[in-house]
Design a protein around this motif. Structure first.
Motif, mmCIF file in Angstrom:
data_model
loop_
_atom_site.group_PDB
_atom_site.id
_atom_site.type_symbol
_atom_site.label_atom_id
_atom_site.label_comp_id
_atom_site.label_asym_id
_atom_site.label_seq_id
_atom_site.Cartn_x
_atom_site.Cartn_y
_atom_site.Cartn_z
ATOM 1 N N LEU A 85 67.925 27.685 40.632
ATOM 2 C CA LEU A 85 66.752 28.095 41.398
ATOM 3 C C LEU A 85 65.769 26.927 41.476
ATOM 4 C CD1 LEU A 85 66.282 31.658 39.895
ATOM 5 C CD2 LEU A 85 67.321 31.044 42.094
ATOM 6 N N LYS A 86 65.480 26.494 42.695
ATOM 7 C CA LYS A 86 64.637 25.316 42.897
ATOM 8 C C LYS A 86 63.373 25.720 43.653
ATOM 9 C CE LYS A 86 68.625 22.318 42.986
ATOM 10 N NZ LYS A 86 68.824 21.559 41.922
ATOM 11 N N PHE A 87 62.426 26.217 42.913
ATOM 12 C CA PHE A 87 61.128 26.586 43.456
ATOM 13 C C PHE A 87 60.068 26.069 42.496
ATOM 14 C CE2 PHE A 87 64.134 29.837 44.860
ATOM 15 C CZ PHE A 87 63.927 29.818 46.227
ATOM 16 N N PRO A 88 58.844 25.907 42.971
ATOM 17 C CA PRO A 88 57.777 25.473 42.052
ATOM 18 C C PRO A 88 57.582 26.468 40.908
ATOM 19 C CG PRO A 88 57.072 25.278 44.345
ATOM 20 C CD PRO A 88 58.393 26.015 44.355
ATOM 21 N N ASN A 89 57.139 25.957 39.778
ATOM 22 C CA ASN A 89 56.883 26.811 38.610
ATOM 23 C C ASN A 89 55.933 27.951 38.971
ATOM 24 O OD1 ASN A 89 58.522 25.184 37.098
ATOM 25 N ND2 ASN A 89 56.884 24.308 35.874
ATOM 26 N N GLY A 90 56.261 29.140 38.480
ATOM 27 C CA GLY A 90 55.403 30.303 38.673
ATOM 28 C C GLY A 90 55.344 30.819 40.093
ATOM 29 N N SER A 91 56.356 30.549 40.897
ATOM 30 C CA SER A 91 56.333 30.914 42.315
ATOM 31 C C SER A 91 56.384 32.412 42.596
ATOM 32 C CB SER A 91 57.527 30.285 43.047
ATOM 33 O OG SER A 91 57.425 28.892 43.054
ATOM 34 N N PHE A 92 56.994 33.206 41.700
ATOM 35 C CA PHE A 92 57.291 34.596 42.053
ATOM 36 C C PHE A 92 56.696 35.599 41.069
ATOM 37 C CE2 PHE A 92 60.601 31.960 43.905
ATOM 38 C CZ PHE A 92 60.474 32.329 45.238
ATOM 39 N N ASP A 93 56.271 36.737 41.644
ATOM 40 C CA ASP A 93 55.720 37.845 40.860
ATOM 41 C C ASP A 93 56.803 38.842 40.468
ATOM 42 O OD1 ASP A 93 52.818 37.167 41.119
ATOM 43 O OD2 ASP A 93 53.350 37.324 43.237
ATOM 44 N N ASN A 118 56.229 33.937 37.517
ATOM 45 C CA ASN A 118 54.887 33.671 36.992
ATOM 46 C C ASN A 118 54.714 34.360 35.643
ATOM 47 O OD1 ASN A 118 53.455 36.216 37.110
ATOM 48 N ND2 ASN A 118 53.128 35.905 39.292
ATOM 49 N N SER A 119 53.696 33.994 34.930
ATOM 50 C CA SER A 119 53.544 34.427 33.534
ATOM 51 C C SER A 119 53.412 35.940 33.365
ATOM 52 C CB SER A 119 52.347 33.728 32.888
ATOM 53 O OG SER A 119 51.158 34.068 33.580
ATOM 54 N N ARG A 120 52.982 36.647 34.388
ATOM 55 C CA ARG A 120 52.879 38.118 34.321
ATOM 56 C C ARG A 120 53.924 38.793 35.205
ATOM 57 N NH1 ARG A 120 47.988 36.036 34.871
ATOM 58 N NH2 ARG A 120 47.792 36.680 37.023
ATOM 59 N N GLY A 121 54.906 38.023 35.658
ATOM 60 C CA GLY A 121 55.904 38.539 36.583
ATOM 61 C C GLY A 121 56.972 39.390 35.917
ATOM 62 N N LYS A 122 57.796 39.997 36.768
ATOM 63 C CA LYS A 122 58.887 40.856 36.301
ATOM 64 C C LYS A 122 60.198 40.399 36.915
ATOM 65 C CE LYS A 122 55.938 44.823 35.769
ATOM 66 N NZ LYS A 122 55.893 46.247 35.621
#
Length: 171
Positions: A85-93, A118-122
């Motif tokens: 997976l090549k996306f910026p850090n914390g890209s998704f919720d 992201n840090s609160r993501g699921k």
């Protein structure tokens, strides 16, 4: 594209859509969303409006991606490997990995997800099962999860198939 890829969109369509509907009730798509191994776009079909504009669909099969782009032009659809997976850090919720984990290198996959969630993501991870192997699939899936906390576990059922589901968060 193999025979499975050719028949999957039709053979399992109703089953997959029913299971995904149940998953979306438990873990609604909010914020920026990633559909890992999107296949022919079952999840994309079920989410509507503004949610689709925040959805990124990834699959290694370029024909699936072409179909998602054609059918859901508001979705960002990309050819890509779920193990990389090549996306910026914390890209998704919210990240959905529905019925794909058994085909992945779990260490690479979970490592990549740690970076892009992201840090609160699921993260929602599912594995096919049935009444006879539910316990085995439950134990197997939990055994490969590394570096996440289990927020919830549940089973979704359709007429033809069940999925054991884990909702994971970063610790």
């Amino acid at each position: 594209m193999g025979i499975t890829d050719e028949v999957y969109p039709f053979w399992m369509a109703d089953t997959q859509k029913e299971k995904i509907k149940q998953i979306l009730v438990r873990v609604p798509p909010k914020g920026r969303i990633l559909d890992v191994a999107c296949g022919p776009g079952f999840l994309e079909k079920l989410v509507i409006g503004e949610v689709r504009k925040k959805l990124v669909a990834v699959d290694i099969n370029s024909e699936y991606i072409d179909n998602v782009k054609r059918d859901f032009p508001e979705v960002t659809a990309l050819v890509g490997d779920a193990n990389e997976l090549k996306f910026p850090n914390g890209s998704f919720d919210v990240i959905y990995a529905i019925d794909i984990i058994h085909l992945l290198d779990s260490e690479k996959f979970f490592s990549g997800v740690k970076n892009v969630l992201n840090s609160r993501g699921k993260l929602v991870v599912t594995v096919f099962c049935n009444e006879h192997n539910l316990q085995e699939k439950d134990e197997w899936l939990k055994s490969i999860v590394k570096g996440f906390s289990i927020e919830e576990e549940f089973v979704v059922k359709s007429e033809n198939e069940w999925d054991f589901c884990l909702v994971l968060t970063l610790p």
